[in-house]
Write a protein that holds these residues in place. Structure first.
Motif, short mmCIF file in Angstrom:
data_model
loop_
_atom_site.label_atom_id
_atom_site.label_comp_id
_atom_site.label_asym_id
_atom_site.label_seq_id
_atom_site.Cartn_x
_atom_site.Cartn_y
_atom_site.Cartn_z
N VAL A 1 0.87 -1.17 0.00
CA VAL A 1 0.00 0.00 0.00
C VAL A 1 0.91 1.23 0.00
O VAL A 1 1.91 1.25 0.73
CB VAL A 1 -0.91 -0.02 1.25
N PRO A 2 0.62 2.26 -0.81
CA PRO A 2 1.48 3.45 -0.84
C PRO A 2 1.56 4.14 0.52
O PRO A 2 0.65 4.02 1.35
CB PRO A 2 0.80 4.36 -1.88
N ALA A 3 2.63 4.90 0.71
CA ALA A 3 2.84 5.60 1.99
C ALA A 3 1.66 6.50 2.33
O ALA A 3 1.25 6.57 3.50
CB ALA A 3 4.13 6.41 1.93
N ASP A 4 1.09 7.18 1.33
CA ASP A 4 -0.07 8.04 1.59
C ASP A 4 -1.18 7.28 2.32
O ASP A 4 -1.77 7.79 3.28
CB ASP A 4 -0.67 8.55 0.26
N GLY A 5 -1.47 6.08 1.84
CA GLY A 5 -2.53 5.28 2.43
C GLY A 5 -2.18 4.86 3.85
O GLY A 5 -3.04 4.85 4.74
N PHE B 1 10.82 -1.99 11.03
CA PHE B 1 12.08 -1.62 10.38
C PHE B 1 12.79 -2.91 10.00
O PHE B 1 13.55 -3.47 10.78
CB PHE B 1 12.92 -0.76 11.33
N VAL B 2 12.46 -3.37 8.79
CA VAL B 2 12.98 -4.64 8.29
C VAL B 2 13.70 -4.35 6.97
O VAL B 2 13.57 -3.28 6.39
CB VAL B 2 11.84 -5.64 8.06
N GLN C 1 6.75 -4.37 1.71
CA GLN C 1 5.57 -3.65 2.19
C GLN C 1 5.93 -2.58 3.22
O GLN C 1 5.17 -1.64 3.44
CB GLN C 1 4.57 -4.61 2.85
N MET C 2 7.08 -2.75 3.91
CA MET C 2 7.45 -1.83 5.00
C MET C 2 8.68 -0.99 4.64
O MET C 2 9.30 -0.37 5.51
CB MET C 2 7.71 -2.63 6.28
N ALA C 3 9.03 -0.95 3.34
CA ALA C 3 10.25 -0.24 2.93
C ALA C 3 10.19 1.25 3.23
O ALA C 3 11.23 1.90 3.40
CB ALA C 3 10.49 -0.48 1.43
N ASP C 4 8.98 1.79 3.31
CA ASP C 4 8.83 3.23 3.53
C ASP C 4 8.54 3.58 4.99
O ASP C 4 7.93 4.61 5.29
CB ASP C 4 7.72 3.78 2.62
N ALA C 5 9.01 2.76 5.92
CA ALA C 5 8.68 2.97 7.34
C ALA C 5 9.10 4.36 7.83
O ALA C 5 8.33 5.05 8.50
CB ALA C 5 9.34 1.88 8.20
N ASP C 6 10.31 4.79 7.47
CA ASP C 6 10.77 6.10 7.94
C ASP C 6 9.89 7.22 7.40
O ASP C 6 9.50 8.13 8.14
CB ASP C 6 12.23 6.32 7.50
N GLU C 7 9.53 7.12 6.12
CA GLU C 7 8.69 8.16 5.51
C GLU C 7 7.32 8.20 6.19
O GLU C 7 6.82 9.28 6.54
CB GLU C 7 8.52 7.89 4.01
N VAL C 8 6.71 7.01 6.37
CA VAL C 8 5.38 6.95 6.99
C VAL C 8 5.41 7.56 8.38
O VAL C 8 4.59 8.40 8.73
CB VAL C 8 4.87 5.48 7.03
N TRP C 9 6.40 7.14 9.14
CA TRP C 9 6.49 7.61 10.54
C TRP C 9 6.72 9.12 10.61
O TRP C 9 6.19 9.80 11.49
CB TRP C 9 7.63 6.84 11.24
N SER C 10 7.46 9.66 9.65
CA SER C 10 7.74 11.11 9.69
C SER C 10 6.52 11.92 9.26
O SER C 10 6.41 13.10 9.59
CB SER C 10 8.93 11.44 8.78
#
Lengths: 292, 292
Positions: free
Chosen positions: A21-25, A46-47, A54-63
Motif C-alpha cells: 500500500v502506498p505511503a499516503d494510504g 524496520f525490516v 511492504q514496509m520499505a517506507d517505514a521512515d517516511e510513513v512515521w515522519s
C-alpha cells in the motif's frame, strides 16, 4: 468498569501481509486509527526492504503521520540494525519476535530459537541504553503449522530466559490461529504474558479473548477490519478484527476508550486501501445497536 | 467426556437463505451430512412454495434421501397446514418459530407474537396426537433488528406460555447475530432453553457457545460451511459453521460423535452447491492438526 487495552496492529502486522500500500494510504490509516481513541498503535516495522517490501517506507510513513499525544506508537524490528533504525526514528516502544517452535523460527528468521534468544539478549541493553523498552512476542505459542502442538513448558522456558535477560514485556502470538479456549487455559496456567495476539483463522478469536479475560489478561492485539491474511492458508483470516473485539467488549461492559463508529470508519478505509472485502462481521453488518 | 449435541441445519436453515438449489443437491447434502456422525439434521421445511420457493421440493427431497437410523431428522413448519404435511411425510420431530419481538413476528409471520402463541397452542395437540414432538424456536431471543434489545423477562414469558401449552422443547434463536457472552449470561440467568441457535454475524458465535457451555447448555444448532447468509446484511455471515464449532469443541475435549474430516467434505459440497465461498475458517484453513 474494567479497562481492556487494545493495541491496533493493522498498519504494521495487517499491511505487512497484504499487497503493498502506498505511503499516503498508510499515513491516512494510522491517522484515522489515532483518532478512534485507541491508546496503542503498532505503526511500522524496520525490516530489510528486500525481505518485506511492504514496509520499505517505514521512515517516511512515521515522519508524515500526525502524532496523537494520547497514543503510544510502537515499531517491530527483526535485529540490531532494525532496532537502531527504530530508535533513531524516535520510537521508544520496540517489539521483537521469537518463535516457540524451532522449525518456525528457522523458516521465519533463518536461525534456531536459541540463536534468536541470544540475539535478543544482546539487543535488550542497546534498547535500554537509548531509553526504550523491548517487548518480546513469542510466536506460535499456541501451536506451530510445522511442528503441531507446542508444550506450554517450552513457552515458559522462553519467557524465563528473556525476562532474565531484561525484556520489559511479553506477548504470546497465535501466529496461525491454532488457539482454542482450552489451549489458552493450558498455556496461561503455566505462564502469563502481558499481552495476547490472537488470529481468527479458525473462528475462535473472540472465544479465546473471552477466555483470557476470565483469566485476568486485559491487553490484546487486534487489526482494523481483520486486515492481514493468513500466509499459510490463502483466503483465510488472520488477525482478529478490532471492531469485532471492541463491539463485543463494550456490550460485555468493558471500557476500551475507543469510539466504535470511528473505528468502523477506519476499517472501511483499510478495506479501500487493500481493495478487497475484509473478514469482519461488524464491518459488514454494523454493531448490534444499528437497527433496521 | 461431555457429549455436546449438534443439530445440523444447513439443508433447511442454510439453503432456505441461499439461491434455490435443485433437489439432487439437497439430497446429496443431507446424505453427506448423515454420514458424518451427526445425530440430528434439520432436513426440510414445509412452507408455502410461493413464500419460500427454496423449500418447494421438501416432499421430494425427504422421499429421496437415504435415511440413517442413527440420525434424527426434523422439519420446520409455519402453521397447521405445514404440520399436517410434515406429519403425513413421516416426520415426528417438528419445529415452529415464534419471535420474542412483536415487530419481528409481524414482519416474519404477519401476526402478533400473542397470535402466534395462540396458533402454537392449537398446534401442539395436533402434533402430539400424531405421535410427534414440537420444538418452539424463540427467534430474536438476544435482540431484534427492529426493536433492539429484548428483555430476558419477555423471552421467559413466552417460554412459560408454550411450556404450559405442552411444547416439548425450547430453542433460543439469535436470529441476526446480536448475542454476546453478556447477553447469553443475562438471558440464561432468567430462563433456560434445551438448545441454542447462534449466528456469527458479528464474530461472537463461538464465544457465545463457550459461554453457554460454561452455563451447562450442551445442545446447539450449526450449519455446515456457515451456509445461510444473514438476510438483513448482504454479504454478512449467518449461522455458525458446524466445522468451526466441532473443531473447537473437540480440541476442548468435548465429544460430538462427528468425524471432522467428513464434515469438512460435506461443507465443501455445500460450497459447491451454492457456488460461492462460505464463511468458515476451518473450511479454508483446515483443522489446527493439519500441518504444513
Amino acid at each position: 468498569m474494567t479497562f481492556v487495552s487494545i493495541r491496533e496492529v493493522a498498519p504494521r502486522d495487517g499491511l505487512q501481509n497484504e499487497d503493498p500500500v502506498p505511503a499516503d494510504g498508510k499515513v491516512e490509516l494510522i491517522d484515522a486509527l489515532s483518532r478512534t481513541g485507541v491508546r496503542r498503535i503498532e505503526a511500522v516495522s524496520f525490516v530489510h526492504p528486500k525481505a518485506i517490501p511492504q514496509m520499505a517506507d517505514a521512515d517516511e510513513v512515521w515522519s508524515r503521520i500526525t502524532r496523537n499525544p494520547d497514543v503510544r506508537y510502537s515499531a517491530l524490528i527483526p535485529n540490531t540494525r532494525g532496532a537502531q533504525r527504530a530508535l533513531a526514528a524516535g520510537f521508544s516502544e520496540i517489539e521483537v519476535v521469537v518463535s516457540a517452535s524451532d522449525t518456525h523460527n528457522r523458516r521465519n528468521l533463518n536461525r534456531s530459537t536459541d540463536e534468536s534468544l541470544d540475539d535478543i539478549a544482546a539487543l535488550i541493553p542497546l534498547v535500554h541504553e537509548a531509553g526504550g523498552t523491548l517487548e518480546v512476542i513469542v510466536a506460535t505459542s499456541f501451536g506451530c503449522p510445522y511442528e503441531g502442538d507446542i508444550a506450554p513448558e517450552r513457552v515458559a522456558g522462553i519467557v524465563a530466559r528473556v525476562r532474565a535477560d531484561g525484556a520489559d514485556r511479553i506477548a504470546f502470538g497465535d501466529t496461525t490461529g491454532m488457539a482454542t479456549p482450552r489451549r489458552v487455559r493450558d498455556l496461561l496456567a503455566e505462564v502469563r504474558p502481558d499481552l495476547l495476539h490472537f488470529h481468527n483463522t479458525r473462528g475462535t478469536g473472540l472465544a479465546n479473548i473471552v477466555t483470557a479475560l476470565e483469566l485476568g489478561v486485559t491487553e490484546f492485539d487486534a487489526s482494523a477490519g481483520g486486515l492481514g491474511g493468513c500466509p499459510y492458508a490463502p483466503g483465510a483470516s488472520g488477525n482478529v478484527a478490532t471492531e469485532e473485539v471492541v463491539h463485543m467488549l463494550h456490550d460485555m461492559g468493558f471500557d476500551t476508550g475507543i469510539d466504535l463508529d470511528r473505528l468502523i470508519e477506519a476499517a472501511e478505509l483499510a478495506e479501500r486501501l487493500v481493495g478487497r472485502p475484509l473478514p469482519s462481521g461488524v464491518l459488514r453488518a454494523g454493531p448490534r445497536t444499528r437497527l433496521v
